[in-house]
Design a protein around this motif. Structure first.
Motif, mmCIF file in Angstrom:
data_model
loop_
_atom_site.group_PDB
_atom_site.id
_atom_site.type_symbol
_atom_site.label_atom_id
_atom_site.label_comp_id
_atom_site.label_asym_id
_atom_site.label_seq_id
_atom_site.Cartn_x
_atom_site.Cartn_y
_atom_site.Cartn_z
ATOM 1 N N ASP A 170 0.839 -1.354 -0.181
ATOM 2 C CA ASP A 170 0.297 -0.116 0.017
ATOM 3 C C ASP A 170 0.986 1.145 0.052
ATOM 4 O O ASP A 170 1.857 1.540 1.093
ATOM 5 N N LEU A 171 0.630 2.375 -1.023
ATOM 6 C CA LEU A 171 1.678 3.127 -1.643
ATOM 7 C C LEU A 171 1.922 4.042 -0.265
ATOM 8 O O LEU A 171 3.101 4.807 0.308
ATOM 9 N N GLY A 212 -11.239 8.410 -6.605
ATOM 10 C CA GLY A 212 -10.526 7.595 -5.657
ATOM 11 C C GLY A 212 -9.752 7.164 -5.875
ATOM 12 O O GLY A 212 -8.130 7.858 -5.964
ATOM 13 N N GLY A 213 -9.800 5.204 -6.088
ATOM 14 C CA GLY A 213 -7.951 4.761 -5.651
ATOM 15 C C GLY A 213 -6.858 5.395 -5.116
ATOM 16 O O GLY A 213 -7.040 5.133 -3.945
ATOM 17 N N VAL A 214 -5.765 5.454 -5.374
ATOM 18 C CA VAL A 214 -4.973 5.122 -4.403
ATOM 19 C C VAL A 214 -5.351 6.992 -4.511
ATOM 20 O O VAL A 214 -4.041 7.571 -2.741
ATOM 21 N N ASP A 215 -6.004 8.112 -5.249
ATOM 22 C CA ASP A 215 -5.795 9.319 -4.174
ATOM 23 C C ASP A 215 -6.887 9.387 -3.525
ATOM 24 O O ASP A 215 -6.080 9.855 -2.361
ATOM 25 N N ASN A 228 -6.338 13.145 -10.531
ATOM 26 C CA ASN A 228 -7.507 14.127 -11.422
ATOM 27 C C ASN A 228 -6.757 14.979 -10.971
ATOM 28 O O ASN A 228 -5.875 16.168 -10.389
ATOM 29 N N ALA A 257 -1.335 9.249 -7.850
ATOM 30 C CA ALA A 257 -2.337 9.564 -9.518
ATOM 31 C C ALA A 257 -3.509 10.405 -9.197
ATOM 32 O O ALA A 257 -4.365 9.537 -8.564
ATOM 33 N N SER A 269 -2.468 5.903 -14.050
ATOM 34 C CA SER A 269 -3.080 5.494 -15.494
ATOM 35 C C SER A 269 -4.240 4.615 -14.688
ATOM 36 O O SER A 269 -4.531 4.195 -16.307
ATOM 37 N N THR A 270 -3.410 3.122 -14.848
ATOM 38 C CA THR A 270 -3.861 1.959 -15.005
ATOM 39 C C THR A 270 -4.895 1.048 -13.804
ATOM 40 O O THR A 270 -5.112 0.243 -13.997
ATOM 41 N N GLY A 271 -5.637 2.239 -13.219
ATOM 42 C CA GLY A 271 -6.365 1.366 -12.822
ATOM 43 C C GLY A 271 -7.677 2.502 -13.265
ATOM 44 O O GLY A 271 -8.408 1.829 -14.087
ATOM 45 N N ILE A 272 -8.320 3.593 -12.436
ATOM 46 C CA ILE A 272 -9.964 3.814 -13.178
ATOM 47 C C ILE A 272 -9.365 4.550 -14.342
ATOM 48 O O ILE A 272 -10.431 4.220 -15.432
ATOM 49 N N TYR A 273 -8.343 5.036 -14.767
ATOM 50 C CA TYR A 273 -8.226 5.534 -16.639
ATOM 51 C C TYR A 273 -7.837 4.342 -17.004
ATOM 52 O O TYR A 273 -7.615 5.195 -18.533
ATOM 53 N N CYS A 307 1.178 2.521 -9.683
ATOM 54 C CA CYS A 307 1.334 2.370 -11.364
ATOM 55 C C CYS A 307 0.375 3.302 -11.953
ATOM 56 O O CYS A 307 -1.141 2.748 -11.879
HETATM 57 N N1 AR6 Z 1 -1.401 1.718 -2.723
HETATM 58 C C1 AR6 Z 1 -0.635 1.269 -4.000
HETATM 59 N N2 AR6 Z 1 -1.518 1.115 -5.186
HETATM 60 C C2 AR6 Z 1 -2.948 1.680 -5.324
HETATM 61 C C3 AR6 Z 1 -3.271 1.753 -4.126
HETATM 62 C C4 AR6 Z 1 -2.609 2.137 -3.045
HETATM 63 N N3 AR6 Z 1 -3.537 2.134 -1.565
HETATM 64 N N4 AR6 Z 1 -5.254 2.246 -4.327
HETATM 65 C C5 AR6 Z 1 -4.906 1.662 -5.031
HETATM 66 N N5 AR6 Z 1 -3.747 1.155 -6.291
HETATM 67 P P1 AR6 Z 1 -6.333 4.803 -9.213
HETATM 68 P P2 AR6 Z 1 -5.011 6.220 -11.888
HETATM 69 C C6 AR6 Z 1 -2.923 0.751 -7.517
HETATM 70 O O1 AR6 Z 1 -7.561 4.391 -10.236
HETATM 71 O O2 AR6 Z 1 -5.960 4.707 -13.341
HETATM 72 C C7 AR6 Z 1 -8.929 8.757 -8.790
HETATM 73 O O3 AR6 Z 1 -10.037 9.149 -8.745
HETATM 74 C C8 AR6 Z 1 -4.252 0.360 -8.154
HETATM 75 O O4 AR6 Z 1 -4.685 -1.195 -8.408
HETATM 76 O O5 AR6 Z 1 -5.474 4.952 -8.309
HETATM 77 O O6 AR6 Z 1 -4.599 7.139 -12.807
HETATM 78 C C9 AR6 Z 1 -7.966 9.795 -9.117
HETATM 79 O O7 AR6 Z 1 -9.152 11.120 -8.260
HETATM 80 C C10 AR6 Z 1 -3.476 0.493 -10.391
HETATM 81 O O8 AR6 Z 1 -2.752 0.293 -10.032
HETATM 82 O O9 AR6 Z 1 -5.635 5.866 -10.654
HETATM 83 C C11 AR6 Z 1 -8.074 9.529 -10.768
HETATM 84 O O10 AR6 Z 1 -9.798 10.773 -10.822
HETATM 85 C C12 AR6 Z 1 -2.882 2.456 -8.968
HETATM 86 O O11 AR6 Z 1 -3.075 1.967 -7.478
HETATM 87 C C13 AR6 Z 1 -8.236 8.786 -11.411
HETATM 88 O O12 AR6 Z 1 -8.620 7.565 -9.720
HETATM 89 C C14 AR6 Z 1 -3.872 3.434 -10.226
HETATM 90 O O13 AR6 Z 1 -4.592 3.268 -9.928
HETATM 91 C C15 AR6 Z 1 -7.015 8.238 -11.144
HETATM 92 O O14 AR6 Z 1 -6.654 7.220 -11.974
#
Ligand code: AR6
Length: 175
Positions: A12-13, A33-36, A26, A24, A119-123, A117
């Motif tokens: 977990d970052l 959501g996600g890591v943000d 917006n 990562a 952009s590799t989640g929600i994006y 990583c």
């Molecule tokens: N630690 C490490 N990696 C993580 C964690 C964590 N706690 N949580 C998620 N990841 P994403 P994006 C990974 O969706 O695709 C947000 O809403 C996840 O598995 O977080 O750049 C922003 O506000 C994936 O591999 O970011 C933007 O609107 C990676 O982090 C949008 O999401 C990135 O996934 C950005 O989308």
């Protein structure tokens, strides 16, 4: 030997003890959501307050804040590209995220930095392609600067970590 400065961790970052973690984000820089979301939750409301002063961030660029309640002293916020079809500058924009984060880190004399990583989640950016861009951008930067910055690729899943490990093992120094 740039390979000695590059590391892959599955974690977990928000728990990492490094000088800076990369968010990562917006373009609003106001959380999501996600890591943000995870970074803002752990850093506390002071992070959002500082982010409100930054005026957002355009895709491919980066801005830096303090880390507040995180172990990391800094958060470097970057906005990755949304994957559409690969024909909208996605690869160049992703490479510039890594480059701009590393340039900011260098300006602040940061010795260790951890990337998610981007952009590799929600994006929706394809994971293997994103990992190749991440690794080649970081290695190009490290070859051009001799500060010895330690760079961590922080993968949330083992599957993602395996992609990076495989690439690292099979990449030459000049990838
Ligand atoms: N630690 C490490 N990696 C993580 C964690 C964590 N706690 N949580 C998620 N990841 P994403 P994006 C990974 O969706 O695709 C947000 O809403 C996840 O598995 O977080 O750049 C922003 O506000 C994936 O591999 O970011 C933007 O609107 C990676 O982090 C949008 O999401 C990135 O996934 C950005 O989308």
């Amino acid at each position: 030997m740039t390979n000695d400065l590059v590391h892959v961790v599955q974690a977990d970052l928000t728990t990492l003890n490094v000088d800076a973690i990369v968010n990562a984000a917006n373009p609003s820089l106001l959380g999501g959501g996600g890591v943000d979301g995870a970074i803002h939750r752990r850093a506390g409301p002071e992070l959002l307050a500082e982010c409100r002063t930054l005026g957002g961030c355009i895709t491919g660029e980066a801005k830096i804040t303090a880390g507040y309640r995180l172990q990391a002293k800094y958060v470097i916020h970057t906005v990755g590209p949304v994957w559409r079809d690969g024909q909208h500058d996605e690869t160049d924009l992703l490479a510039s995220c890594y480059r701009n984060c590393l340039n900011l880190a260098r300006e602040r004399h940061i010795q260790s930095i951890a990337f998610p990583c981007i952009s590799t989640g929600i994006y929706g950016f394809p994971k293997s392609l994103a990992a190749r861009i991440a690794l080649s951008s970081v290695k190009a930067f490290l070859r051009g600067h001799d500060e010895g910055m330690q760079v961590y690729f922080c993968c949330f899943s083992e599957t993602d970590a395996d992609i990076y490990r495989h690439l690292l093992q099979h990449s030459s120094e000049d990838m």
